[in-house]
Design an enzyme around this catalytic site. Structure first.
Site, PDB file in Angstrom:
ATOM      1  N   HIS A 240       0.825  -1.210   0.000  1.00  0.00           N
ATOM      2  CA  HIS A 240       0.000   0.000   0.000  1.00  0.00           C
ATOM      3  C   HIS A 240       0.863   1.266   0.000  1.00  0.00           C
ATOM      4  O   HIS A 240       0.575   2.207   0.735  1.00  0.00           O
ATOM      5  CB  HIS A 240      -0.889   0.028   1.256  1.00  0.00           C
ATOM      6  CG  HIS A 240      -1.846  -1.107   1.366  1.00  0.00           C
ATOM      7  ND1 HIS A 240      -2.400  -1.508   2.567  1.00  0.00           N
ATOM      8  CD2 HIS A 240      -2.361  -1.934   0.427  1.00  0.00           C
ATOM      9  CE1 HIS A 240      -3.204  -2.522   2.356  1.00  0.00           C
ATOM     10  NE2 HIS A 240      -3.201  -2.817   1.069  1.00  0.00           N
TER      11      HIS A 240
HETATM   12  C1  LIG Z   1      -0.176  -7.431  -4.598  1.00  0.00           C
HETATM   13  C2  LIG Z   1      -1.028  -6.266  -4.161  1.00  0.00           C
HETATM   14  C3  LIG Z   1      -2.079  -6.487  -3.275  1.00  0.00           C
HETATM   15  C4  LIG Z   1      -2.867  -5.406  -2.867  1.00  0.00           C
HETATM   16  N1  LIG Z   1      -4.002  -5.664  -2.161  1.00  0.00           N
HETATM   17  C5  LIG Z   1      -4.878  -4.660  -1.941  1.00  0.00           C
HETATM   18  C6  LIG Z   1      -6.169  -4.931  -1.417  1.00  0.00           C
HETATM   19  O1  LIG Z   1      -6.550  -6.085  -1.195  1.00  0.00           O
HETATM   20  N2  LIG Z   1      -6.988  -3.880  -1.190  1.00  0.00           N
HETATM   21  C7  LIG Z   1      -6.611  -2.596  -1.430  1.00  0.00           C
HETATM   22  O2  LIG Z   1      -7.388  -1.685  -1.139  1.00  0.00           O
HETATM   23  N3  LIG Z   1      -5.412  -2.316  -1.963  1.00  0.00           N
HETATM   24  C8  LIG Z   1      -4.567  -3.321  -2.266  1.00  0.00           C
HETATM   25  N4  LIG Z   1      -3.390  -3.055  -2.897  1.00  0.00           N
HETATM   26  C9  LIG Z   1      -3.056  -1.647  -3.179  1.00  0.00           C
HETATM   27  C10 LIG Z   1      -3.930  -1.019  -4.280  1.00  0.00           C
HETATM   28  O3  LIG Z   1      -4.171  -1.935  -5.311  1.00  0.00           O
HETATM   29  C11 LIG Z   1      -3.236   0.260  -4.752  1.00  0.00           C
HETATM   30  O4  LIG Z   1      -3.192   1.174  -3.672  1.00  0.00           O
HETATM   31  C12 LIG Z   1      -3.929   0.947  -5.924  1.00  0.00           C
HETATM   32  O5  LIG Z   1      -4.275   0.045  -6.941  1.00  0.00           O
HETATM   33  C13 LIG Z   1      -2.989   2.029  -6.466  1.00  0.00           C
HETATM   34  O6  LIG Z   1      -3.582   2.647  -7.571  1.00  0.00           O
HETATM   35  P1  LIG Z   1      -2.753   3.692  -8.456  1.00  0.00           P
HETATM   36  O7  LIG Z   1      -3.652   4.136  -9.529  1.00  0.00           O
HETATM   37  O8  LIG Z   1      -2.141   4.699  -7.543  1.00  0.00           O
HETATM   38  O9  LIG Z   1      -1.536   2.843  -9.043  1.00  0.00           O
HETATM   39  P2  LIG Z   1      -1.550   1.516  -9.912  1.00  0.00           P
HETATM   40  O10 LIG Z   1      -2.870   0.856  -9.871  1.00  0.00           O
HETATM   41  O11 LIG Z   1      -0.373   0.730  -9.472  1.00  0.00           O
HETATM   42  O12 LIG Z   1      -1.365   2.029 -11.404  1.00  0.00           O
HETATM   43  C14 LIG Z   1      -0.181   2.623 -11.898  1.00  0.00           C
HETATM   44  C15 LIG Z   1      -0.097   2.263 -13.374  1.00  0.00           C
HETATM   45  O13 LIG Z   1       0.878   3.087 -13.986  1.00  0.00           O
HETATM   46  C16 LIG Z   1       1.658   2.292 -14.852  1.00  0.00           C
HETATM   47  N5  LIG Z   1       2.951   2.959 -14.976  1.00  0.00           N
HETATM   48  C17 LIG Z   1       3.907   3.100 -14.026  1.00  0.00           C
HETATM   49  N6  LIG Z   1       4.953   3.763 -14.517  1.00  0.00           N
HETATM   50  C18 LIG Z   1       4.655   4.063 -15.808  1.00  0.00           C
HETATM   51  C19 LIG Z   1       5.334   4.751 -16.827  1.00  0.00           C
HETATM   52  N7  LIG Z   1       6.568   5.280 -16.665  1.00  0.00           N
HETATM   53  N8  LIG Z   1       4.739   4.873 -18.036  1.00  0.00           N
HETATM   54  C20 LIG Z   1       3.495   4.364 -18.264  1.00  0.00           C
HETATM   55  N9  LIG Z   1       2.811   3.685 -17.317  1.00  0.00           N
HETATM   56  C21 LIG Z   1       3.383   3.551 -16.097  1.00  0.00           C
HETATM   57  C22 LIG Z   1       1.723   0.950 -14.172  1.00  0.00           C
HETATM   58  O14 LIG Z   1       2.067  -0.093 -15.068  1.00  0.00           O
HETATM   59  C23 LIG Z   1       0.318   0.823 -13.613  1.00  0.00           C
HETATM   60  O15 LIG Z   1      -0.562   0.211 -14.520  1.00  0.00           O
HETATM   61  C24 LIG Z   1      -2.566  -4.088  -3.312  1.00  0.00           C
HETATM   62  C25 LIG Z   1      -1.507  -3.883  -4.192  1.00  0.00           C
HETATM   63  C26 LIG Z   1      -0.754  -4.948  -4.632  1.00  0.00           C
HETATM   64  C27 LIG Z   1       0.359  -4.706  -5.593  1.00  0.00           C
END
Ligand SMILES: Cc1cc2nc3c(=O)[nH]c(=O)nc-3n(C[C@H](O)[C@H](O)[C@H](O)COP(=O)(O)OP(=O)(O)OC[C@H]3O[C@@H](n4cnc5c(N)ncnc54)[C@H](O)[C@@H]3O)c2cc1C
Length: 528
Positions: A466
């Site tokens: 997280h």
């Molecule tokens: C294994 C795991 C289990 C988890 N379990 C839970 C859970 O059960 N419940 C919960 O609430 N949260 C959970 N989380 C956390 C939750 O999923 C995240 O907090 C949330 O999805 C983050 O969203 P985001 O949009 O910030 O980033 P992300 O969803 O990580 O999206 C970022 C995206 O940007 C892309 N990206 C990165 N760098 C670049 C770049 N330079 N160029 C182009 N694209 C790029 C990545 O490939 C990715 O697709 C978990 C996370 C993981 C990894």
């Protein structure tokens, strides 16, 4: 946008075609936040939006993405970036370097929502108060509430929950028997039975809402992006790694990115929005010369805009596992393994819960002895004080960042965990679990003194995955984005993902990220 769409291939726009377009908004990163923004912004047919995602189309992700019990296998696939922290040593009493800790994050459309454990819960309302610590205005729980609601259709129908959002969320009706016994044990040992532990208003133990619909994962792509892919004002390029941001004066006007070894550019007439996640968005700012001056120079990156907070304030929930062997056979998992949680206080004088216990229907790997049949109680400090950093070592967009969450460098986090371990042991020893023939294998009953348990906590833990905080929201010198998510001191550039969360909510983070992105969509739509 509700329900589960039939899986179909995500078309990837030809980068050459994308180069010839002038988009209004370019989104970098197609994870939880990026999918929300792509869908919400293109509801307005006069806005042309490009979404760049480094990983694959949702349809090319491993099949296991859809099947909830298989989620732990996904961290071993290409759908995970595969990062590891630097050795986490500061918390060990001997200050000996400990091991680096794997810190998974999703890669591909859906991002981390496509590989996560599907727990869906708001932090307790009290945990959002700290968001104002650095001057953020209008980000208390009550301010976020409309956006939490907008994202969800909560089948529990509890007060304050959403009724018509794209994500269909609800607790399992049929928890694994061993988890149901844990819940019974919690109540029997004096813990509160909550009704809606996902809504942000309650403390205690209950089945938590899950991102599972008809037995299958519902990712951000399923709920938001896939249903709108045929909108003519939306283009998506997959396999597109953003290298750096492009500026004219102080205005961000586009993104340079690579696909299959070729470099392309995309131009944004109005704004570029970073949704690349806590590690991805901060890394991209740093690579573009936006960050702490000394660190940028050390990495050989020319300073474009000094902003000391970029990459600072990295924090995460660490999790300690109490692993139990049982004589009775634990039935195979039907859901996400962790169907029941508790939110509780480590001390009665706190203003709200700062600990989570999660009951898991499998024995987690542990350093004491192999366990082939049993369950785990995970204990996590939900409002940790420890703060770390994310850095880059060069401008190379394909080099992994240097990740130091500095877990347990603040002793208060250890103390919270000790209280959680005591509660977990009471539950494991309850009459409700007696019929299961429970034996604690790790850390084991001999590890009982506060010193020994503290040592165990500091050295045998995992990331709860997280991470937040590297582009923190606020209005002071340490903040990266202002209260409307604009990068401070620059124009045409916002960040709208987990990285802006200045202080981690007291629950799993995804529900809060969805709310942040829903709100960002309103800011962006109001701005044009
Ligand atoms: C294994 C795991 C289990 C988890 N379990 C839970 C859970 O059960 N419940 C919960 O609430 N949260 C959970 N989380 C956390 C939750 O999923 C995240 O907090 C949330 O999805 C983050 O969203 P985001 O949009 O910030 O980033 P992300 O969803 O990580 O999206 C970022 C995206 O940007 C892309 N990206 C990165 N760098 C670049 C770049 N330079 N160029 C182009 N694209 C790029 C990545 O490939 C990715 O697709 C978990 C996370 C993981 C990894």
């Amino acid at each position: 946008m509700s329900g589960r769409p039939t899986p179909r291939p995500t078309p990837s726009t030809d980068p050459e075609r994308a180069r010839q377009q002038l988009y209004d908004i370019v989104l970098v990163g197609g994870g939880s936040a990026g999918c929300v923004l792509a869908a919400r912004l293109t509801e307005r047919s006069d806005l042309r939006v490009l979404l760049l995602e480094a990983g694959t189309a949702a349809s090319d992700l491993p099949e296991a993405v859809a099947f909830p019990p298989a989620w732990p296998t996904l961290v071993k696939t290409e759908a995970n970036w595969g990062d590891t922290t630097v050795p986490q040593s500061a918390g060990t009493p001997s200050a000996e370097p400990g091991p680096g800790i794997p810190l998974p994050r999703g890669r591909g459309i859906g991002g981390s929502s496509a590989i996560n454990a599907m727990v869906f819960g708001r932090g307790h309302r009290t945990s959002y108060r700290a968001w104002a610590d650095h001057g953020a205005k209008g980000w208390d729980f009550d301010d976020l509430l409309p956006y939490f609601q907008r994202s969800e259709t909560a089948v529990c129908g509890a007060p304050g929950r959403g009724t018509s959002g794209p994500l269909t969320v609800g607790p399992t009706a049929d928890p694994n028997e061993v988890l149901a016994a844990c819940l019974k044990g919690a109540v029997e040992t004096g813990q509160r039975r909550a009704h809606d532990i996902s809504g942000g208003l309650e403390e205690g133990f209950a089945p938590v809402d899950l991102n599972i619909v008809d037995g299958r994962r519902q990712s951000a792509a399923d709920a938001y992006l896939t249903p709108v892919l045929d909108r003519p004002n939306l283009d998506v390029v997959t396999g597109a790694t953003a290298h750096r941001l492009l500026f004219e004066g102080e205005r961000c006007v586009g993104v340079e990115y690579g696909v299959h070894g070729r470099v392309h550019t995309a131009r944004a007439a109005r704004e570029v929005v970073l949704t690349a996640g806590t590690l991805g968005s901060a890394s991209l700012l740093l690579r573009s010369g936006i960050g702490p001056e000394r660190e940028l120079r050390e990495a050989g990156v020319e300073v474009f805009h000094a902003l000391p907070g970029v990459g600072r304030n990295l924090h995460d929930h660490p999790r300690i596992n109490l692993v139990h062997r049982t004589r009775r056979t634990v039935p195979p998992a039907r859901g996400n393994h962790g169907e029941i949680i508790g939110l509780l206080r480590s001390r009665p004088d706190l203003d709200g819960p700062n600990l989570q216990l999660i009951f898991i229907d499998a024995p987690s790997p542990n350093p004491v002895a192999p366990v082939d049949n049993g369950f785990t109680i995970g204990v996590s400090p939900m409002r940790p004080f420890s703060r770390g950093t994310l850095r880059i070592t060069s401008a190379d967009p394909y080099a992994a960042p240097v990740i130091d969450p500095a877990y347990f460098t603040d002793e208060r986090d250890v103390q919270a965990v000790l209280s959680g371990i005591a509660t977990a042991r009471e539950i494991a020893g309850s009459a409700a679990l007696a019929a299961w023939g429970v034996e604690e294998v790790a850390p084991g009953p001999d590890v009982a003194s506060p010193q020994a348990l503290g040592r165990y906590a500091r050295t045998v833990f995992q990331s709860y995955c997280h991470p937040v905080g590297t582009c923190a929201l606020g209005e002071d010198e340490s903040s990266v984005v202002d209260s409307e998510l604009r990068v401070r001191g620059l124009a045409g550039l916002r960040v709208a993902d987990g990285s802006v969360i200045p202080s981690i909510p007291s629950n799993n983070t995804n529900a809060t990220v969805y709310a942040v992105a829903e709100r960002a969509a309103v800011f962006l739509r109001d701005a044009v």
